[in-house]
Design a protein around this motif. Structure first.
Motif, PDB file in Angstrom:
ATOM      1  N   ASP A 143       0.829  -1.208   0.000  1.00  0.00           N
ATOM      2  CA  ASP A 143       0.000   0.000   0.000  1.00  0.00           C
ATOM      3  C   ASP A 143       0.864   1.259   0.000  1.00  0.00           C
ATOM      4  O   ASP A 143       0.512   2.268  -0.621  1.00  0.00           O
ATOM      5  CB  ASP A 143      -0.934   0.001   1.211  1.00  0.00           C
ATOM      6  CG  ASP A 143      -2.066  -1.009   1.069  1.00  0.00           C
ATOM      7  OD1 ASP A 143      -2.366  -1.403  -0.077  1.00  0.00           O
ATOM      8  OD2 ASP A 143      -2.641  -1.409   2.096  1.00  0.00           O
ATOM      9  N   ASN A 144       2.003   1.210   0.688  1.00  0.00           N
ATOM     10  CA  ASN A 144       2.899   2.365   0.680  1.00  0.00           C
ATOM     11  C   ASN A 144       3.491   2.614  -0.705  1.00  0.00           C
ATOM     12  O   ASN A 144       3.771   3.760  -1.074  1.00  0.00           O
ATOM     13  CB  ASN A 144       4.020   2.176   1.703  1.00  0.00           C
ATOM     14  CG  ASN A 144       3.665   2.759   3.057  1.00  0.00           C
ATOM     15  OD1 ASN A 144       3.012   3.800   3.137  1.00  0.00           O
ATOM     16  ND2 ASN A 144       4.090   2.104   4.125  1.00  0.00           N
ATOM     17  N   ILE A 145       3.696   1.563  -1.459  1.00  0.00           N
ATOM     18  CA  ILE A 145       4.174   1.728  -2.836  1.00  0.00           C
ATOM     19  C   ILE A 145       3.168   2.538  -3.642  1.00  0.00           C
ATOM     20  O   ILE A 145       3.530   3.452  -4.391  1.00  0.00           O
ATOM     21  CB  ILE A 145       4.417   0.352  -3.481  1.00  0.00           C
ATOM     22  CG1 ILE A 145       5.646  -0.311  -2.842  1.00  0.00           C
ATOM     23  CG2 ILE A 145       4.608   0.472  -4.995  1.00  0.00           C
ATOM     24  CD1 ILE A 145       5.801  -1.777  -3.187  1.00  0.00           C
ATOM     25  N   GLN A 146       1.894   2.230  -3.476  1.00  0.00           N
ATOM     26  CA  GLN A 146       0.863   2.971  -4.199  1.00  0.00           C
ATOM     27  C   GLN A 146       0.737   4.405  -3.683  1.00  0.00           C
ATOM     28  O   GLN A 146       0.477   5.330  -4.455  1.00  0.00           O
ATOM     29  CB  GLN A 146      -0.480   2.240  -4.086  1.00  0.00           C
ATOM     30  CG  GLN A 146      -0.501   0.885  -4.764  1.00  0.00           C
ATOM     31  CD  GLN A 146      -0.132   0.956  -6.240  1.00  0.00           C
ATOM     32  OE1 GLN A 146      -0.533   1.875  -6.960  1.00  0.00           O
ATOM     33  NE2 GLN A 146       0.658  -0.016  -6.702  1.00  0.00           N
ATOM     34  N   SER A 174       9.158   0.089  -4.937  1.00  0.00           N
ATOM     35  CA  SER A 174       9.181  -1.353  -4.655  1.00  0.00           C
ATOM     36  C   SER A 174      10.562  -1.791  -4.190  1.00  0.00           C
ATOM     37  O   SER A 174      10.699  -2.563  -3.232  1.00  0.00           O
ATOM     38  CB  SER A 174       8.777  -2.144  -5.904  1.00  0.00           C
ATOM     39  OG  SER A 174       7.446  -1.870  -6.276  1.00  0.00           O
ATOM     40  N   ALA A 175      11.599  -1.301  -4.875  1.00  0.00           N
ATOM     41  CA  ALA A 175      12.964  -1.649  -4.471  1.00  0.00           C
ATOM     42  C   ALA A 175      13.267  -1.124  -3.073  1.00  0.00           C
ATOM     43  O   ALA A 175      13.882  -1.810  -2.248  1.00  0.00           O
ATOM     44  CB  ALA A 175      13.961  -1.086  -5.479  1.00  0.00           C
ATOM     45  N   ILE A 176      12.823   0.094  -2.787  1.00  0.00           N
ATOM     46  CA  ILE A 176      13.106   0.706  -1.488  1.00  0.00           C
ATOM     47  C   ILE A 176      12.390  -0.029  -0.354  1.00  0.00           C
ATOM     48  O   ILE A 176      12.962  -0.268   0.714  1.00  0.00           O
ATOM     49  CB  ILE A 176      12.686   2.188  -1.505  1.00  0.00           C
ATOM     50  CG1 ILE A 176      13.586   2.978  -2.466  1.00  0.00           C
ATOM     51  CG2 ILE A 176      12.743   2.796  -0.105  1.00  0.00           C
ATOM     52  CD1 ILE A 176      13.077   4.371  -2.776  1.00  0.00           C
ATOM     53  N   LEU A 177      11.151  -0.417  -0.581  1.00  0.00           N
ATOM     54  CA  LEU A 177      10.328  -0.961   0.499  1.00  0.00           C
ATOM     55  C   LEU A 177      10.351  -2.486   0.595  1.00  0.00           C
ATOM     56  O   LEU A 177      10.000  -3.041   1.637  1.00  0.00           O
ATOM     57  CB  LEU A 177       8.880  -0.494   0.325  1.00  0.00           C
ATOM     58  CG  LEU A 177       8.643   1.004   0.551  1.00  0.00           C
ATOM     59  CD1 LEU A 177       7.252   1.405   0.081  1.00  0.00           C
ATOM     60  CD2 LEU A 177       8.834   1.363   2.019  1.00  0.00           C
ATOM     61  N   LEU A 178      10.757  -3.183  -0.463  1.00  0.00           N
ATOM     62  CA  LEU A 178      10.632  -4.640  -0.469  1.00  0.00           C
ATOM     63  C   LEU A 178      11.960  -5.385  -0.546  1.00  0.00           C
ATOM     64  O   LEU A 178      11.981  -6.612  -0.446  1.00  0.00           O
ATOM     65  CB  LEU A 178       9.751  -5.077  -1.649  1.00  0.00           C
ATOM     66  CG  LEU A 178       8.306  -4.564  -1.641  1.00  0.00           C
ATOM     67  CD1 LEU A 178       7.598  -4.969  -2.932  1.00  0.00           C
ATOM     68  CD2 LEU A 178       7.538  -5.091  -0.436  1.00  0.00           C
ATOM     69  N   SER A 179      13.067  -4.688  -0.729  1.00  0.00           N
ATOM     70  CA  SER A 179      14.349  -5.375  -0.915  1.00  0.00           C
ATOM     71  C   SER A 179      14.763  -6.172   0.316  1.00  0.00           C
ATOM     72  O   SER A 179      14.424  -5.823   1.450  1.00  0.00           O
ATOM     73  CB  SER A 179      15.446  -4.360  -1.254  1.00  0.00           C
ATOM     74  OG  SER A 179      15.293  -3.877  -2.563  1.00  0.00           O
ATOM     75  N   PRO A 222      25.248  -4.231  -1.067  1.00  0.00           N
ATOM     76  CA  PRO A 222      23.789  -4.376  -1.047  1.00  0.00           C
ATOM     77  C   PRO A 222      23.242  -4.098   0.346  1.00  0.00           C
ATOM     78  O   PRO A 222      23.900  -4.378   1.357  1.00  0.00           O
ATOM     79  CB  PRO A 222      23.580  -5.842  -1.450  1.00  0.00           C
ATOM     80  CG  PRO A 222      24.793  -6.187  -2.241  1.00  0.00           C
ATOM     81  CD  PRO A 222      25.919  -5.435  -1.587  1.00  0.00           C
ATOM     82  N   GLY A 223      22.042  -3.547   0.387  1.00  0.00           N
ATOM     83  CA  GLY A 223      21.421  -3.224   1.659  1.00  0.00           C
ATOM     84  C   GLY A 223      20.108  -3.949   1.852  1.00  0.00           C
ATOM     85  O   GLY A 223      19.842  -4.978   1.228  1.00  0.00           O
ATOM     86  N   ASP A 224      19.291  -3.393   2.725  1.00  0.00           N
ATOM     87  CA  ASP A 224      17.991  -3.971   3.046  1.00  0.00           C
ATOM     88  C   ASP A 224      16.932  -2.912   2.778  1.00  0.00           C
ATOM     89  O   ASP A 224      17.233  -1.816   2.308  1.00  0.00           O
ATOM     90  CB  ASP A 224      17.976  -4.415   4.511  1.00  0.00           C
ATOM     91  CG  ASP A 224      17.107  -5.640   4.739  1.00  0.00           C
ATOM     92  OD1 ASP A 224      16.142  -5.818   3.973  1.00  0.00           O
ATOM     93  OD2 ASP A 224      17.383  -6.402   5.673  1.00  0.00           O
ATOM     94  N   SER A 225      15.699  -3.210   3.109  1.00  0.00           N
ATOM     95  CA  SER A 225      14.611  -2.284   2.799  1.00  0.00           C
ATOM     96  C   SER A 225      14.577  -1.110   3.777  1.00  0.00           C
ATOM     97  O   SER A 225      15.185  -1.143   4.850  1.00  0.00           O
ATOM     98  CB  SER A 225      13.272  -3.025   2.859  1.00  0.00           C
ATOM     99  OG  SER A 225      13.041  -3.519   4.163  1.00  0.00           O
TER     100      SER A 225
END
Length: 349
Positions: free
Chosen positions: A90-93, A113-118, A333-336
């Motif tokens: 929902d935050n992506i939208q 999506s990359a920022i919130l789901l990685s 590489p990092g995380d969300s």
């Protein structure tokens, strides 16, 4: 995939509805209220560093959320202090609403999506139709060995010095709008055979034909249609193949989608020549910001020094605007994105 560099947004709740924003990078103190109706920005020239914070209020207001308390900046902060439980999807939208409706930028959902789901050590594979992610480990044979900092590559982030807002430059939105002129190709992708697709492309206007070439070739590079795809190369831990596909994506962005400024293209080409670099491309649309590259871990510092020196020769004025220690960053590489609580605990987005 994200990187282990980012921006920290400190926030505290207040007892009223006023938002107060201050920045260590930008001048001035910004004040506005969360109970004031936020309206979309009509003139791109009015976009500045506070706009995303106002846009977050706009997106939440227009999605029916009641905001009474105040957090300093953006969706996660506002949601945290207002006790709102909102899923990453929902935050992506909501972020898309900020970009599309408030700022006037015609982008999609891949960036949020990359920022919130990685997830660390994984390639995030996003189905943009269903907004559902899946995850691919780097080398299926080493799932149990993927501790932080142990992947066999680094990520170079090379800053261009270009900082204008995308909506202020018509290039990005123009590319998106031209791509939307291909509804027949886009909607019938699964039903049309390859030779028929290229026949249709041949009778399109030249620039639309190139846009279509980029669109379909990107799909092939990511997941299907080629003997080797990014997803497969990552899963097998084959950095050479992965790098070649990343660079091919970068070339297609320039030649077919016609993205990128002169400066960004110069930076991309310098990265490709750097020692140990396996692949490079723009980090986004290519009109500002930075380029990224996958580089062998043991040559990352050497590559960073090469890129910094060569880009300074090409663009000395732009480089002079960037602090010396930030011109080329060696990242992992990092995380969300998440909220970090005062006691050190972390709340996922």
């Amino acid at each position: 995939m994200t990187i282990n560099y980012g921006v920290l947004l400190g926030f505290v709740p207040s007892n009223d509805s006023e938002v107060l924003l201050q920045s260590g990078q930008f001048e001035g103190v910004i004040r506005f209220r969360v109970d004031d109706l936020q309206k979309p920005i009509d003139n791109p020239e009015n976009i500045n560093w506070e706009s995303y914070a106002r846009g977050a209020v706009y997106a939440l207001q227009n999605s029916g959320y009641d905001l009474r308390k105040v957090g300093i900046a953006y969706l996660l902060a506002l949601e945290n202090v207002n006790d709102l439980v909102i899923s990453s999807v929902d935050n992506i939208q909501l972020d898309k609403s900020i970009e599309n409706k408030y700022l006037g930028l015609e982008n999609g959902i891949l960036d949020p999506s990359a920022i919130l789901l990685s997830r660390y050590g994984c390639l995030t594979f996003m189905d943009c139709k269903t907004a559902s992610p899946s995850y691919v480990y780097f080398s299926e044979l080493s799932k149990s060995q993927q501790l932080q900092g142990q992947l066999p590559f680094k990520i170079l982030l090379a800053l261009s010095g270009l900082q204008h807002n995308l909506p202020k430059k018509c290039g990005y939105n123009t590319r998106v709008l031209s791509a939307k002129r291909l509804p027949v190709l886009f909607c019938t992708l699964q039903a049309v055979k390859k030779h028929q697709i290229y026949f249709v492309m041949c009778v399109l206007e030249e620039n639309l034909s190139r846009r279509a070439e980029h669109y379909f070739s990107e799909m092939k590079r990511v997941a299907k249609g080629e003997l080797i795809t990014c997803r497969d190369a990552w899963a097998r831990g084959n950095l050479q193949e992965l790098g070649q596909l990343i660079s091919a994506s970068g070339r297609s962005s320039i030649l077919n989608y016609e993205c990128g400024s002169k400066e960004m293209i110069q930076l991309y080409e310098i990265l490709l020549k750097a020692p140990g670099v396996l692949g490079a491309r723009f980090s986004g649309a290519g009109f500002r910001g930075c380029c990224l590259a996958i580089v062998e871990s043991d040559r990352a510092e050497e590559a960073a020094a090469y890129v910094a020196a060569e880009y300074e020769k090409a663009q000395p004025e732009l480089v002079s605007r960037i602090p010396a220690n930030r011109r080329v960053l060696v990242c992992e590489p990092g995380d969300s994105a998440r909220v970090i609580l005062p006691d050190g605990d972390r709340l996922r987005s």
